[in-house]
Design a protein around this motif. Sequence first.
Motif, PDB file in Angstrom:
ATOM      1  N   UNK A 149     -67.083 -79.119 -34.637  1.00 53.54           N
ATOM      2  CA  UNK A 149     -65.931 -78.901 -33.771  1.00 53.54           C
ATOM      3  C   UNK A 149     -64.709 -79.672 -34.259  1.00 53.54           C
ATOM      4  N   UNK A 150     -64.947 -80.784 -34.923  1.00 51.54           N
ATOM      5  CA  UNK A 150     -63.851 -81.625 -35.414  1.00 51.54           C
ATOM      6  C   UNK A 150     -63.507 -81.347 -36.876  1.00 51.54           C
ATOM      7  N   UNK A 151     -64.243 -80.424 -37.487  1.00 54.54           N
ATOM      8  CA  UNK A 151     -64.000 -80.079 -38.889  1.00 54.54           C
ATOM      9  C   UNK A 151     -62.766 -79.179 -39.003  1.00 54.54           C
ATOM     10  N   UNK A 152     -62.304 -78.975 -40.225  1.00 62.48           N
ATOM     11  CA  UNK A 152     -61.134 -78.133 -40.446  1.00 62.48           C
ATOM     12  C   UNK A 152     -61.492 -76.647 -40.540  1.00 62.48           C
ATOM     13  N   UNK A 153     -62.725 -76.342 -40.959  1.00 67.27           N
ATOM     14  CA  UNK A 153     -63.101 -74.961 -41.202  1.00 67.27           C
ATOM     15  C   UNK A 153     -63.083 -74.082 -39.965  1.00 67.27           C
ATOM     16  N   UNK A 154     -62.502 -72.912 -40.114  1.00 69.12           N
ATOM     17  CA  UNK A 154     -62.410 -71.962 -38.995  1.00 69.12           C
ATOM     18  C   UNK A 154     -63.780 -71.573 -38.465  1.00 69.12           C
ATOM     19  N   UNK A 155     -64.709 -71.288 -39.372  1.00 69.82           N
ATOM     20  CA  UNK A 155     -66.007 -70.777 -38.922  1.00 69.82           C
ATOM     21  C   UNK A 155     -66.885 -71.886 -38.363  1.00 69.82           C
ATOM     22  N   UNK A 156     -66.760 -73.099 -38.888  1.00 70.46           N
ATOM     23  CA  UNK A 156     -67.491 -74.222 -38.305  1.00 70.46           C
ATOM     24  C   UNK A 156     -67.014 -74.459 -36.878  1.00 70.46           C
ATOM     25  N   UNK A 157     -65.725 -74.378 -36.676  1.00 75.20           N
ATOM     26  CA  UNK A 157     -65.185 -74.568 -35.325  1.00 75.20           C
ATOM     27  C   UNK A 157     -65.636 -73.448 -34.380  1.00 75.20           C
ATOM     28  N   UNK A 158     -65.584 -72.222 -34.862  1.00 74.42           N
ATOM     29  CA  UNK A 158     -66.027 -71.119 -34.008  1.00 74.42           C
ATOM     30  C   UNK A 158     -67.497 -71.294 -33.635  1.00 74.42           C
ATOM     31  N   UNK A 159     -68.328 -71.647 -34.622  1.00 70.38           N
ATOM     32  CA  UNK A 159     -69.751 -71.814 -34.339  1.00 70.38           C
ATOM     33  C   UNK A 159     -70.011 -72.977 -33.392  1.00 70.38           C
ATOM     34  N   UNK A 160     -69.189 -74.016 -33.463  1.00 74.09           N
ATOM     35  CA  UNK A 160     -69.365 -75.145 -32.557  1.00 74.09           C
ATOM     36  C   UNK A 160     -69.172 -74.733 -31.105  1.00 74.09           C
ATOM     37  N   UNK A 161     -68.413 -73.675 -30.880  1.00 65.46           N
ATOM     38  CA  UNK A 161     -68.176 -73.173 -29.528  1.00 65.46           C
ATOM     39  C   UNK A 161     -69.165 -72.080 -29.133  1.00 65.46           C
TER      40      UNK A 161
END
Length: 253
Positions: A149-161
């Motif tokens: 969630x705190x990473x810069x990557x778009x897909x990492x952030x989406x997956x965190x949610x």
Amino acid sequence: MTTLKINHPQTKKYHSEVVKALTAIGNPAFGKAVQQDRGSKLKHLGIKFPALRRRVKQGFSFYKLPEEQVLEVWDALWKTSPYGDVLFAALEYYLPIVKKQVPKKLWPVVKGWAPRIDNWCHSDGLSAIYSRVLESNQKEVYPQLVEWNQAEGEWLRRMSLVSLIHYSGKNAVFMPLKKVLPLVTNCLDDERYYVQTAVGWVLREMRQVYQSEVIKYLQTHAGRLSAPAFSRAVERLNAKELARLRELRRATK
């Protein structure tokens, strides 16, 4: 039991087997269109999901191996295959399994699949698996979602949610609001479309269980929510409350 490492020639053989089977039920023109539509760098063979599920269920030769080695094969294929459909096959293999019971050794492997994601469809498919693992093992999985969630990557952030919820509908919500909202708040100012639609979707689904709390959250952040996030967050909301939120949003923009 100690897992015997799958060597490169074996991986290559299994990959060829899977690609051959999937190519036989694919449509190259459709695959090219899908690849372009999703903006993926992976090649797509053009397989509709019902056909893919049937073929994965039908099986491949490595299904005869012990469970840990089957996971080792899928892990190797996930990390090396140039075909998006091979990744989808791995997801379709494990999703029915995790819905029943999450294998103990699954998480240490599949958390390493996240960096390969480059489109929303693989992202959401992997998140569907992550959500099941999260429910069974919050102690290990939730901190990883916080990190993504705190990473810069778009897909990492989406997956965190998206991983916080079991898709939509009955029993979709299983996480307490106090663990969900901080992750949502951290992404409110991320302007990327697929992060914003995830923000709205999570709020909409959490509202089904935490109605008053999420409404209050929407009121507090009405002016900060992007258009894609807001439109999804208020889906299926009653007309009176929707009008109130829209007015508040106009006033705070």
